[in-house]
Design an enzyme around this catalytic site. Structure first.
Site, PDB file in Angstrom:
ATOM      1  N   GLU A 108      41.865  37.531  40.578  1.00 35.20           N
ATOM      2  CA  GLU A 108      42.757  36.365  40.531  1.00 35.20           C
ATOM      3  C   GLU A 108      44.196  36.764  40.833  1.00 35.20           C
ATOM      4  O   GLU A 108      44.932  36.042  41.524  1.00 35.20           O
ATOM      5  CB  GLU A 108      42.655  35.693  39.166  1.00 35.20           C
ATOM      6  CG  GLU A 108      41.307  35.040  38.941  1.00 35.20           C
ATOM      7  CD  GLU A 108      41.088  34.582  37.512  1.00 35.20           C
ATOM      8  OE1 GLU A 108      40.320  33.621  37.313  1.00 35.20           O
ATOM      9  OE2 GLU A 108      41.679  35.180  36.578  1.00 35.20           O
ATOM     10  N   GLU A 128      33.333  37.843  35.640  1.00 35.41           N
ATOM     11  CA  GLU A 128      33.245  37.239  34.300  1.00 35.41           C
ATOM     12  C   GLU A 128      31.864  36.655  33.991  1.00 35.41           C
ATOM     13  O   GLU A 128      31.422  36.668  32.846  1.00 35.41           O
ATOM     14  CB  GLU A 128      34.301  36.130  34.151  1.00 35.41           C
ATOM     15  CG  GLU A 128      35.731  36.622  34.137  1.00 35.41           C
ATOM     16  CD  GLU A 128      36.376  36.602  35.517  1.00 35.41           C
ATOM     17  OE1 GLU A 128      37.606  36.586  35.601  1.00 35.41           O
ATOM     18  OE2 GLU A 128      35.621  36.602  36.522  1.00 35.41           O
TER      19      GLU A 128
END
Length: 254
Positions: A108, A128
């Site tokens: 990110e 994740e």
């Protein structure tokens, strides 16, 4: 210092410096990173920002998993200040020099930059999902706006890493270089941008965001208005004079 900062010739460099933990971001590091980004945003002497990770193994693997349980509940975790948001809010161009793992929040962070260069040893993963959750720093929106839909889905749904050559193929990074050439390549790109008129560079960045988030006609009109603003600056007048006088321009950001 687990977050380092330096400035040379209009180029600021932030280095995540926790290589023994693959530059996983602690809450303290997140606070330092937020403060640094805010400082950079108010510093006229910094025209471009480079962000990278210390060591040869990792850009960043995102939040330190060991600290996630320190939040009292998921709502508190949701409401934390996010360093990726702060990075995307910068007006100046941002270059990510991805030197190794860019996993989870590290992916990110890289996606929050305007330009991404990668070492041939780099790899990228929205990891994740393997731990039972999904990213919350903008990965779905940023990844789907950057790579083909199938590649975005493959990364988000499997959590498996893609190597640097695959990242280049799908458009996730602009260039792949050898590990010992990465910082020089990033510095060269940053220095080139820093030599451009700052108002025009920041306007070009704003136009790119408009192109991604507005309808086409609105984005074109926005670009036209930004062009008019740039044309009225002292830097634009200097650019025209320098062209006529056959000399390098000297831009002041005014």
């Amino acid at each position: 210092m687990t977050v380092e900062f330096s400035v040379t010739g209009g180029v600021g460099t932030i280095t995540l410096n926790r290589p023994a933990k693959l530059n996983a971001v602690t809450r303290a590091m997140s606070a330092d990173l937020l403060a640094l980004v805010e400082r950079v945003g108010g510093d006229r002497d910094v025209r471009v920002l480079v962000i990278t990770g210390a060591g040869g193994r990792s850009f960043s693997v995102g939040s330190d998993i060991g600290e996630v349980d320190a939040y009292p509940d998921p709502w508190e975790f949701r409401n934390r200040r996010d360093y990726c948001d702060a990075l995307r809010a910068l007006r100046i161009p941002v270059v990510a020099a991805v030197n190794g793992y860019a996993y989870g929040g590290g992916l990110e962070l890289a996606l929050s930059a305007d330009i991404r260069l990668a070492s041939s040893a780099a790899s990228f993963a929205a990891a994740e999902i393997k731990l039972g959750w999904i990213g919350g720093g903008g990965v779905s929106a940023l990844l789907s706006a950057t790579v083909p839909a199938s590649d975005a889905a493959l990364m988000l749904l499997t959590g498996d890493p893609v190597d640097a050559s695959s990242a280049f193929r799908m458009g996730l990074v602009s260039r792949v270089v050898e590990p010992d050439e990465l910082m020089e390549a990033a510095a060269n790109v940053a220095k080139t941008i820093a030599a451009r008129p700052p108002i025009a560079a920041q306007s070009a960045k704003a136009n790119l965001l408009a192109a991604r988030t507005m309808g086409r006609e609105a984005a074109i009109q926005y670009e036209r208005e930004m062009q008019a603003i740039c044309m009225g600056t002292r830097d634009a007048a200097e650019g025209r004079r320098a062209f006529a006088e056959k000399r390098p321009p000297v831009f002041e950001g005014r």
